[in-house]
Design a protein around this motif. Sequence first.
Motif, PDB file in Angstrom:
ATOM      1  N   THR A 108       0.718  -1.252   0.059  1.00 52.59           N
ATOM      2  CA  THR A 108       0.057   0.113  -0.034  1.00 52.59           C
ATOM      3  C   THR A 108       0.899   1.320  -0.091  1.00 52.59           C
ATOM      4  OG1 THR A 108      -1.548  -1.145   1.424  1.00 52.59           O
ATOM      5  CG2 THR A 108      -1.888   1.131   1.188  1.00 52.59           C
ATOM      6  N   TYR A 109       0.731   2.092  -0.874  1.00 53.87           N
ATOM      7  CA  TYR A 109       1.341   3.254  -1.098  1.00 53.87           C
ATOM      8  C   TYR A 109       0.820   4.579  -0.949  1.00 53.87           C
ATOM      9  CZ  TYR A 109       4.960   6.227  -3.713  1.00 53.87           C
ATOM     10  OH  TYR A 109       6.039   7.022  -3.832  1.00 53.87           O
ATOM     11  N   TYR A 110       1.068   5.663   0.064  1.00 49.45           N
ATOM     12  CA  TYR A 110       0.576   6.851   0.084  1.00 49.45           C
ATOM     13  C   TYR A 110       1.709   7.907  -0.211  1.00 49.45           C
ATOM     14  CZ  TYR A 110      -2.657   4.158   3.430  1.00 49.45           C
ATOM     15  OH  TYR A 110      -3.479   3.515   4.112  1.00 49.45           O
ATOM     16  N   TYR A 111       1.139   9.058  -0.948  1.00 52.12           N
ATOM     17  CA  TYR A 111       2.201  10.108  -1.214  1.00 52.12           C
ATOM     18  C   TYR A 111       1.428  11.343  -1.248  1.00 52.12           C
ATOM     19  CZ  TYR A 111       0.253   9.740  -5.993  1.00 52.12           C
ATOM     20  OH  TYR A 111      -0.571   9.947  -6.938  1.00 52.12           O
ATOM     21  N   ILE A 383      10.269   8.796  -9.355  1.00 53.34           N
ATOM     22  CA  ILE A 383      11.550   8.256  -8.553  1.00 53.34           C
ATOM     23  C   ILE A 383      11.195   7.635  -7.268  1.00 53.34           C
ATOM     24  CG2 ILE A 383      13.714   9.122  -7.807  1.00 53.34           C
ATOM     25  CD1 ILE A 383      14.132  10.898 -10.346  1.00 53.34           C
ATOM     26  N   ALA A 384      10.638   8.634  -6.505  1.00 55.19           N
ATOM     27  CA  ALA A 384       9.913   8.151  -5.128  1.00 55.19           C
ATOM     28  C   ALA A 384       9.395   6.949  -5.060  1.00 55.19           C
ATOM     29  CB  ALA A 384       9.036   8.984  -4.515  1.00 55.19           C
ATOM     30  N   ASN A 385       8.564   6.608  -6.220  1.00 58.46           N
ATOM     31  CA  ASN A 385       7.657   5.226  -6.269  1.00 58.46           C
ATOM     32  C   ASN A 385       8.799   4.094  -6.501  1.00 58.46           C
ATOM     33  OD1 ASN A 385       5.908   3.166  -6.719  1.00 58.46           O
ATOM     34  ND2 ASN A 385       4.500   4.523  -7.494  1.00 58.46           N
ATOM     35  N   ASN A 386       9.592   4.353  -7.668  1.00 58.37           N
ATOM     36  CA  ASN A 386      10.525   3.499  -8.114  1.00 58.37           C
ATOM     37  C   ASN A 386      11.388   2.939  -6.934  1.00 58.37           C
ATOM     38  OD1 ASN A 386       9.320   3.217 -10.382  1.00 58.37           O
ATOM     39  ND2 ASN A 386      10.723   4.422 -11.303  1.00 58.37           N
ATOM     40  N   LEU A 387      12.212   4.151  -5.985  1.00 57.75           N
ATOM     41  CA  LEU A 387      12.988   3.931  -4.988  1.00 57.75           C
ATOM     42  C   LEU A 387      12.282   3.022  -3.962  1.00 57.75           C
ATOM     43  CD1 LEU A 387      14.562   7.250  -4.519  1.00 57.75           C
ATOM     44  CD2 LEU A 387      15.886   5.248  -5.227  1.00 57.75           C
ATOM     45  N   ALA A 388      10.981   3.258  -3.622  1.00 59.60           N
ATOM     46  CA  ALA A 388      10.194   2.412  -2.712  1.00 59.60           C
ATOM     47  C   ALA A 388      10.186   1.056  -3.124  1.00 59.60           C
ATOM     48  CB  ALA A 388       8.733   2.987  -2.432  1.00 59.60           C
ATOM     49  N   ASP A 389       9.854   0.608  -4.411  1.00 61.55           N
ATOM     50  CA  ASP A 389       9.710  -0.436  -4.970  1.00 61.55           C
ATOM     51  C   ASP A 389      10.757  -1.282  -4.638  1.00 61.55           C
ATOM     52  OD1 ASP A 389       6.847  -0.383  -5.569  1.00 61.55           O
ATOM     53  OD2 ASP A 389       7.258   0.030  -7.554  1.00 61.55           O
ATOM     54  N   ALA A 390      11.788  -0.741  -5.126  1.00 59.94           N
ATOM     55  CA  ALA A 390      13.189  -1.186  -5.153  1.00 59.94           C
ATOM     56  C   ALA A 390      13.471  -1.942  -3.922  1.00 59.94           C
ATOM     57  CB  ALA A 390      14.309  -0.458  -5.864  1.00 59.94           C
ATOM     58  N   TYR A 391      13.387  -0.997  -2.772  1.00 61.53           N
ATOM     59  CA  TYR A 391      13.787  -1.492  -1.277  1.00 61.53           C
ATOM     60  C   TYR A 391      12.744  -2.577  -0.970  1.00 61.53           C
ATOM     61  CZ  TYR A 391      14.249  -1.831   3.613  1.00 61.53           C
ATOM     62  OH  TYR A 391      14.515  -2.321   4.817  1.00 61.53           O
ATOM     63  N   THR A 392      11.441  -2.106  -1.159  1.00 62.42           N
ATOM     64  CA  THR A 392      10.196  -3.036  -0.548  1.00 62.42           C
ATOM     65  C   THR A 392      10.527  -4.606  -0.892  1.00 62.42           C
ATOM     66  OG1 THR A 392       8.881  -1.229  -0.059  1.00 62.42           O
ATOM     67  CG2 THR A 392       8.045  -3.380  -0.210  1.00 62.42           C
ATOM     68  N   PHE A 393      10.783  -4.564  -2.417  1.00 61.70           N
ATOM     69  CA  PHE A 393      10.484  -6.067  -3.035  1.00 61.70           C
ATOM     70  C   PHE A 393      11.732  -6.588  -3.133  1.00 61.70           C
ATOM     71  CE2 PHE A 393       6.781  -3.784  -4.651  1.00 61.70           C
ATOM     72  CZ  PHE A 393       5.700  -4.472  -3.665  1.00 61.70           C
ATOM     73  N   HIS A 394      12.838  -5.982  -3.326  1.00 58.94           N
ATOM     74  CA  HIS A 394      14.161  -6.421  -3.568  1.00 58.94           C
ATOM     75  C   HIS A 394      15.053  -6.340  -2.499  1.00 58.94           C
ATOM     76  CE1 HIS A 394      12.750  -7.080  -7.811  1.00 58.94           C
ATOM     77  NE2 HIS A 394      12.153  -5.956  -7.751  1.00 58.94           N
ATOM     78  N   LYS A 395      14.897  -5.426  -1.668  1.00 56.96           N
ATOM     79  CA  LYS A 395      15.876  -4.880  -0.522  1.00 56.96           C
ATOM     80  C   LYS A 395      17.152  -4.441  -1.212  1.00 56.96           C
ATOM     81  CE  LYS A 395      13.489  -5.638   2.890  1.00 56.96           C
ATOM     82  NZ  LYS A 395      12.139  -5.483   2.187  1.00 56.96           N
ATOM     83  N   ASN A 396      16.886  -3.749  -2.544  1.00 55.10           N
ATOM     84  CA  ASN A 396      18.270  -3.341  -3.358  1.00 55.10           C
ATOM     85  C   ASN A 396      17.701  -2.023  -3.854  1.00 55.10           C
ATOM     86  OD1 ASN A 396      20.378  -2.881  -4.937  1.00 55.10           O
ATOM     87  ND2 ASN A 396      19.700  -4.541  -6.519  1.00 55.10           N
ATOM     88  N   THR A 397      17.933  -1.105  -3.244  1.00 58.31           N
ATOM     89  CA  THR A 397      17.228   0.442  -3.663  1.00 58.31           C
ATOM     90  C   THR A 397      18.095   0.667  -4.928  1.00 58.31           C
ATOM     91  OG1 THR A 397      17.196   0.819  -1.263  1.00 58.31           O
ATOM     92  CG2 THR A 397      16.847   2.725  -2.856  1.00 58.31           C
ATOM     93  N   ASN A 398      19.467   0.400  -4.975  1.00 55.15           N
ATOM     94  CA  ASN A 398      20.161   0.825  -6.178  1.00 55.15           C
ATOM     95  C   ASN A 398      19.539   0.067  -7.407  1.00 55.15           C
ATOM     96  OD1 ASN A 398      22.272   2.385  -7.094  1.00 55.15           O
ATOM     97  ND2 ASN A 398      23.333   0.504  -7.617  1.00 55.15           N
ATOM     98  N   LEU A 399      18.308  -0.949  -7.183  1.00 59.30           N
ATOM     99  CA  LEU A 399      17.995  -1.500  -8.469  1.00 59.30           C
ATOM    100  C   LEU A 399      17.455  -0.294  -9.464  1.00 59.30           C
ATOM    101  CD1 LEU A 399      17.335  -4.178  -9.875  1.00 59.30           C
ATOM    102  CD2 LEU A 399      15.246  -4.059  -8.832  1.00 59.30           C
ATOM    103  N   ILE A 400      17.007   1.010  -8.926  1.00 54.07           N
ATOM    104  CA  ILE A 400      16.590   1.814  -9.742  1.00 54.07           C
ATOM    105  C   ILE A 400      17.708   2.390 -10.966  1.00 54.07           C
ATOM    106  CG2 ILE A 400      17.553   3.738  -8.282  1.00 54.07           C
ATOM    107  CD1 ILE A 400      14.751   5.239  -9.043  1.00 54.07           C
ATOM    108  N   ASN A 401      19.181   2.110 -10.542  1.00 54.27           N
ATOM    109  CA  ASN A 401      20.089   2.377 -11.559  1.00 54.27           C
ATOM    110  C   ASN A 401      20.469   1.201 -12.207  1.00 54.27           C
ATOM    111  OD1 ASN A 401      20.531   5.104 -10.471  1.00 54.27           O
ATOM    112  ND2 ASN A 401      21.205   4.581  -8.685  1.00 54.27           N
ATOM    113  N   THR A 402      20.277   0.038 -11.652  1.00 59.23           N
ATOM    114  CA  THR A 402      20.856  -1.029 -12.201  1.00 59.23           C
ATOM    115  C   THR A 402      19.914  -1.924 -13.073  1.00 59.23           C
ATOM    116  OG1 THR A 402      20.679  -2.614 -10.307  1.00 59.23           O
ATOM    117  CG2 THR A 402      22.934  -1.310 -10.600  1.00 59.23           C
ATOM    118  N   GLU A 403      18.614  -1.740 -12.822  1.00 57.11           N
ATOM    119  CA  GLU A 403      17.704  -2.691 -13.416  1.00 57.11           C
ATOM    120  C   GLU A 403      17.965  -2.720 -15.235  1.00 57.11           C
ATOM    121  OE1 GLU A 403      13.107  -3.483 -12.375  1.00 57.11           O
ATOM    122  OE2 GLU A 403      13.474  -1.645 -13.017  1.00 57.11           O
ATOM    123  N   LEU A 404      18.027  -1.641 -15.704  1.00 54.76           N
ATOM    124  CA  LEU A 404      18.432  -1.637 -17.069  1.00 54.76           C
ATOM    125  C   LEU A 404      19.499  -2.568 -17.772  1.00 54.76           C
ATOM    126  CD1 LEU A 404      17.644  -0.408 -19.917  1.00 54.76           C
ATOM    127  CD2 LEU A 404      19.303   1.191 -19.519  1.00 54.76           C
TER     128      LEU A 404
END
Length: 439
Positions: A108-111, A383-404
Amino acid sequence: MNKRLIGALSLLLGLSSSIYAQKVDFTEYDLDNGLHVILHKDNAAPVVTVSVMYHVGSKNEQTNRTGFAHFFEHLLFEGSDNIKRGEFMKIVSKAGGQNNANTTQDRTYYYEVLPSNELETGLWLESERMLHPVINEIGVKTQNEVVKEEKRLRIDNQPYGRFAEEVFVRLFNKHPYHWQTIGSMADLDAAKLEEFKAFFKKFYVPNNACLVIAGDIDVDKTKSLIKAYFGPVQKGPDVVQPSIEEAPITQAIVDSVYDANIQIPAIITAYRVPGMKSRDSYVLNMISTILSNGGSSRLYKKMVDEKKNAIQVGAFPYTLEDYGAYITYALPNNNASLNDLLKDIDEEIAKMQNELISENDYQKLQNIMENNFVNANKGVEGIANNLADAYTFHKNTNLINTELSVYRSITREEIRDVAKKYLSPNQRVLLYYLPKSNQ
């Protein structure tokens, strides 16, 4: 235009996308109560996004109390010990901002998006939501009616509104993905106030949440404000996410669904596939891009442009944390039969399973993936949403930079092999989605 020039232009397009895929810098840390904090500074515009993602969705509900997570998406706007009922959104509006929330099966996401000089307002609002919201009979009854109206508008009276429900109830037997996030109105009606309070106490705790601040901020000042507003929130018991395995589908599940809101039937297939943390999930996203992304995609060209037997056709991954669904659909044109549409879709999938895509198609695919990646990180809200997703589901916040780089590493052979592994006719749900008058 000769092939050499076309190749050079394709390479240039790929390079131009890469130029603008700039690194997202961030700072992250944990408060003593377990709240994970991510800060991204971007002073390009005097705007800031304050967001909180809770790792709770419909999969965390009980089978006889579905709809709780989505219900709380609404309920937690009711107010708090320090915010009068109905004032939450008014405060945001008066500050010159906007706010919203959404719920999936997994989170659940609030912003709030606010002028940067209203950062403290956003932090106060979200800390109030977490620390001491008002959960009483008035709010529960009010939001119950709101949810019922939402269900009537978005599902019950919407053409094809029940397609996801009909797919997932057949695709999953044991897993809570069996039901949709909006849940059962009967379950919500039957729930007692104490059950709602217990659900909040269990899941809406700082150690099950991620706070992301992105935009025009002073990092040190923001850290101090976060500590002041969120530091006093008490840590809750550890939240254990469900771990439920489904038996493989080895024989097609074929059924018919009748919808009074439609006049044009549809053919729908759904394959159970791995969740978002699997590499194969990325490959399936690329497969759907080849099949149905835009007017030059294989299914669109074949069925809409050339054969003209479909007015709409598509293939897409419905990606979730534990599993996913790979869905194809088509709506007939000129009274084409649903079985003929299914045959055409299956033929294109079979080509993916038995032939490598061309080098030109592969380069085009990579360019599309890069463009999607760049667009996903435009603006501090995204960016805020993608950072939250990367941490919440992958425990890897830097995925926002490495997913490509994951997409870049996927080969043509992998695309073929993943299509063959998951998209076989004996592994799917097949639905004939029909107007009710045909019943």
